[in-house]
Design a protein around this motif. Structure first.
Motif, PDB file in Angstrom:
ATOM      1  N   SER A  97       0.823  -1.207   0.000  1.00 43.52           N
ATOM      2  CA  SER A  97       0.000   0.000   0.000  1.00 43.52           C
ATOM      3  C   SER A  97       0.856   1.256   0.000  1.00 43.52           C
ATOM      4  O   SER A  97       1.809   1.365   0.782  1.00 43.52           O
ATOM      5  CB  SER A  97      -0.897   0.010   1.244  1.00 43.52           C
TER       6      SER A  97
ATOM      7  N   GLU B 130      -6.599   1.046  -2.173  1.00 44.03           N
ATOM      8  CA  GLU B 130      -5.604   1.117  -3.238  1.00 44.03           C
ATOM      9  C   GLU B 130      -4.424   0.236  -2.837  1.00 44.03           C
ATOM     10  O   GLU B 130      -3.603   0.622  -2.001  1.00 44.03           O
ATOM     11  CB  GLU B 130      -5.146   2.574  -3.440  1.00 44.03           C
TER      12      GLU B 130
ATOM     13  N   ALA C  21      -2.663  -0.506  -7.510  1.00 45.14           N
ATOM     14  CA  ALA C  21      -1.615   0.457  -7.155  1.00 45.14           C
ATOM     15  C   ALA C  21      -0.274  -0.151  -7.522  1.00 45.14           C
ATOM     16  O   ALA C  21      -0.122  -1.367  -7.622  1.00 45.14           O
ATOM     17  CB  ALA C  21      -1.660   0.763  -5.660  1.00 45.14           C
TER      18      ALA C  21
END
Length: 948
Positions: free
Chosen positions: A557, A699, A733
């Motif tokens: 992340s 994300e 992401a």
């Protein structure tokens, strides 16, 4: 003619006699052999021998082994030290390595082991001293020859006595700030002075003084002759050779060790004085520790290894499921961890010890915690003795014995040589898993001793004690001891909590399906899918014959990588998930499953593993908990405080450990310093963590590996559950992998203030790029110099106990680290010694013949290609390769091939760059009076990354 007839008759008589002797010897050899009971799945062969001199031997033949190992245990330890010569057993352990009649060079054994891909060491305990090594399998016989000579004909060279007593003193000095050692010194100080346990065990320059009036070598030889004997020794030898070949190696070499017909030293005195209990002990620590411990003296449990009453009782007291003592105290916010188990067992006496890490609130409610502990003991005493619990334990033990992991040869040899001292020969392979019969009377006997009248209550914190407090000799540890105390009864709050206590229910995670998939294993993972923001890798693998699988899920992340705040929040999120899961998942751990939710530089990872039967249930529960964790104000406050305490405690680590941490925190992109993470933690609120948890999966870059006794359908279903549970609303992401910063040309120096009297020294010399060729050159350089560096700085110059040269590779960036921690020498003296070593050692490399250089290459290659012995080892390698996008899964092979190609000229060029010219070199020195080089550290943190 008559003379010839007599000669023929004499020859015939002699041949007959020799034949009879051979038959007698063969019969005797057969009679002193047996095969211990082994697991049905264990393909090794075993032979237990008793040599003529009383030394007992266990041979282990594993035809597939690439490493061999041996461990010799002597039933002599610090408890055998003569009065006034504390540490003599430990000193003898050191001296036995330093030359024998057959191999007089004091560094020959160590160098032989290192140069053939092995390791060696020893340790001294209260009743035992254990010596051990491992090595490339083809070199086992000459290694055993050297090993045996240490116990048959040691030299105890007079010139080395003072040198090695300094080494023992350095070992003692290095531990002066270790809270574990300091607490152990208090336990000794308050014990029965008539018991050998009360003695100082390590030794130092005072107890090992060496004068004309009191010659240390004379005392050493007297101790060896009076205490060491073949009949007190047990030897385990592991190798790929056949049992007959191993026996042929061992018998002639170890039979020459003298049997002095000694007896194991008995310690019948109680460890605690009569009328010493109940008592309360408070110990002042250096680190921020809040540890409460209840110690109950009990009889020795060594003879009860078949029924294990202590295991039965301790597993109930240390249970973490719903209603357990730990669960009630944890939900109240008073404890962070709880364990129950055995203390030192002297052969006559032992102890059952309950240990709890307290929170700040727990520190204020010690009396309630103690009262609740005795309530739970009463519950176990009255309702906990039940056959179904025993049958569960036995069933799980039998499954674990049947499907036990294949340990490293060295670890197995060490364990077996020690257990041979305590268990019957036929039981030595299965002793730790034995639960032969339901023994309620033995359980009750133990529980009858867990009373308020028979307890030492110990509190360890860094709260300063008054000047009137006692201090331990040697470690200067402040403590207060109060005897004849009244054990707390608790208040109404404790009574209310007692109503929540409950014993464990039947374990729902005990596996039913232990079948192993048929068919071949995949040679490496294959990518099954990359969709819906999840990359899935799968490898069916049943080569170890165990019905187990491992699942990894990494959630990378940008919220983690953007700041120290993100790293701290990721840590706290992982904690929240683990704490919420623990009561439910603890029975799964007891049944051979395991899970971890842990933070890393790019996010967090879920790992579950174990018997495949219930693994999907566990994995799904972990994922659903992460998707919607319960984050209470109380839990947030406790977890944040625990994290801050842990970060502050890092600042109390050993000097060389802090130097290594500084190098990592400074040079790894995306890593943050202890101070930066502390500042971030202090500013956080529970709402910050709740918001972070809610947004974390929005994300992410998600990657999964399913590996082991699992089908493709199993892997695809698990990935489907991850998408449905965690990733249904997430967007893709890209979170790049971390890199290592490139050091400037030349040498960079950093001073680091550390509250420790020793000088810490770390020279980190960095390679030019991350290619396999450069990594190979640095690996080989570390191998070639490690033995000589240790011999020169530790053995000859006596600069400290902690001395080593090691590969210091971070994220595939090659480097070598030279490490010294000294109680006496300054950084300047150490640095000069390192420079002198470098100046002289180049000639050694130039003068190495081709066979010696090839031997060192093979030592590195053998370590790189060392056999993987468990599914988890393979899983972790696959996972590392996936993380670094090396999805040919052959990095070890490529690196080994590159090592094989390193020429002498390349090795010399690397030596010059790293150790002579000191280009791209970082020197970190520590001291209590130094000022930390903040400006230099900040400059380094702006450096670009090393080239790929």
């Amino acid at each position: 003619m008559a003379n010839h007839s007599v000669a023929r008759l004499m020859f015939t008589w002699l041949a007959t006699l020799l034949a009879l002797l051979a038959i007698s010897t063969a019969q005797a050899a057969t009679e002193d052999r047996l095969e211990p009971i082994k697991s049905p799945a264990d393909s090794n062969e075993y032979r237990y021998l008793s040599l003529d001199n009383g030394l007992e031997v266990l041979l282990v033949s594993d035809p597939d082994a690439d490493k061999a190992a041996a461990s010799l245990n002597v039933a002599v330890g610090s408890g055998n030290n003569p009065a006034g010569r504390e540490g003599l057993a430990h000193f003898l352990e050191h001296m036995l390595f330093l030359g024998t009649e057959k191999y007089p060079d004091p560094g020959e054994y160590q160098q032989f082991i290192r140069s053939h891909g092995g390791t060696h060491n020893a340790f001294t305990a209260f009743q035992d001293t254990n010596y051990f090594f491992d090595i490339q399998a083809q070199h086992l016989e000459p290694a055993l020859d050297r090993f045996a000579q240490q116990f048959a004909a040691p030299l105890f060279t007079a010139d080395l006595v003072d040198r090695e007593r300094n080494a023992v003193h350095s070992e003692y000095s290095a531990s002066l700030k270790e809270d574990g050692r300091r607490y152990f010194s208090v336990r000794k100080a308050i014990s029965n002075p008539d018991h050998a346990f009360s003695q100082f065990s390590v030794g130092n320059l005072i107890t090992l003084d060496n004068t004309d009036e009191r010659r240390l070598r004379d005392d050493l030889i007297e101790f060896w002759e009076n205490e060491y004997s073949a009949n007190l020794m047990t030897l385990a030898v592991y190798g790929p050779q056949s049992l007959d070949e191993l026996e042929a190696m061992v018998r002639p070499r170890f039979s020459v060790i003298e049997n002095r017909n000694l007896e194991v030293r008995e310690h019948p005195q109680p460890v605690f004085d009569k009328d010493a209990l109940p008592a309360r002990l408070q110990v002042q620590t250096i680190k921020d520790i809040k540890q409460l411990q209840l110690v109950f003296p009990i009889p020795s449990q060594q003879e009860n290894y078949r029924t294990k009453p202590l295991h039965y009782v301790a597993s109930l007291l240390g249970h973490e499921g719903p209603g357990s003592l730990f669960d009630v105290l944890k939900r109240k916010g008073w404890v962070e961890s709880l364990s129950a188990g055995s203390g030192t067992d002297t052969g006559h006496h032992s102890s059952l010890e309950l240990s709890m890490a307290l929170t700040d609130d727990g520190l204020d409610h010690q009396e309630d915690i103690i009262a609740l502990t005795f309530d739970y003991i009463d519950l176990v005493r009255t309702e906990g003795i039940d056959r179904f619990r025993f049958e569960e334990d036995r069933q799980l033990s039998e499954i674990d014995f049947r499907y036990q992991q294949r340990p490293e040869p060295l670890h197995l040899a060490m364990r077996l040589s020690m257990e041979m001292q305590e268990v019957a020969p036929e039981d030595v392979l299965r002793a730790r898993w034995m639960m032969t019969e339901y023994a309620p009377n033995q359980y009750r006997d133990l529980l009858s001793r867990l009373t308020p009248e028979n307890v030492l209550i110990t509190l360890r914190t860094n709260e300063p004690l008054p000047e009137s407090a006692s201090e331990t000799p040697w470690y200067d540890t402040p403590y207060l001891l109060k005897k004849n105390i009244s054990v707390p009864q608790g208040d109404s709050q404790a009574e209310s909590l007692a109503g929540q206590l409950a014993l464990p229910e039947e374990n729902p995670f005990i596996p039913d399906d232990l079948s192993v998939l048929e068919g071949p294993s995949l040679e490496q993972p294959e990518k099954l899918a990359t969709r819906a923001n999840l990359e899935l890798w799968y490898a069916r693998d049943t080569r170890f014959g165990r019905p187990e699988a491992n699942i990894f899920l990494s959630l990378r992340s940008p919220m983690t990588t953007e700041s120290p705040r993100g790293q701290v929040l990721t840590h706290l999120l992982a904690d929240a998930v683990s704490v919420e899961l623990n009561p439910w998942a603890y029975p799964a751990r007891m049944a051979g499953l395991d899970y971890r939710v842990y933070p890393h530089l790019r996010g967090l990872t879920i790992r579950t593993g174990g018997y495949h039967d219930r693994l999907p249930v566990l994995m799904n529960r972990v994922m659903s908990t992460l998707a919607d964790p319960v984050i209470s104000e109380q839990r947030f406050r406790i977890a944040r405080q625990q994290l801050m305490d842990s970060l502050r405690n890092r600042l109390q680590d050993k000097p060389v450990a802090q130097a290594a941490s500084l190098v990592q925190d400074t040079l790894i992109l995306g890593a943050w310093t202890t101070e930066e993470k502390l500042a971030a933690a202090e500013a956080l609120t529970v709402d910050d963590l709740r918001a972070f948890a809610e947004a974390f999966n929005e994300e992410v870059d998600a990657v999964m590996l399913v590996h082991g006794n699992a089908t493709r359908a199993f892997a695809l279903n698990t990935a489907g559950q991850a998408r449905a549970t965690l990733l249904h609303n997430s967007q893709a992401a890209t979170v790049n992998r971390s890199q290592v910063r490139d050091l400037p040309e030349g040498q960079t120096g950093i001073q680091l203030q550390v509250p420790h009297p020793d000088t810490g020294y770390l020279r980190y010399s960095q390679g030019a790029d991350t290619s396999f060729a450069e990594r190979a050159r640095y690996r080989l350089l570390a191998q070639v110099i490690s033995g000589a560096f240790y011999e020169e700085l530790r053995t000859k110059r006596q600069l400290g106990y902690i001395v080593y040269a090691t590969p210091f590779e971070m994220l595939e960036t090659p480097a070598i680290g030279l490490v010294v921690q000294s109680p006496e020498a300054s950084a300047e003296i150490i640095d000069q010694a390192v420079a002198d070593f470098a100046a002289s050692f180049r000639e050694h490399i130039e003068g190495m013949d081709d066979s010696a250089l090839e031997r060192e290459r093979q030592a590195v290659i053998s370590k790189l290609k060392e056999q993987e012995r468990t599914l988890s080892e393979v899983s972790e390698r696959y996972w590392r390769e996936i993380d670094r996008q090396a999805t040919d899964f052959d990095s070890k092979e490529q690196l080994a091939a590159a090592v094989a190609q390193v020429s002498r000229e390349q090795l010399l060029a690397t030596f010059d760059h790293a150790l002579a010219e000191l280009d791209s070199s970082l020197l970190v020195v520590t001291g209590s009076e130094l000022e930390t080089s903040e400006e230099t550290i900040n400059t380094l943190r702006n450096q670009p990354p090393v080239k790929d």
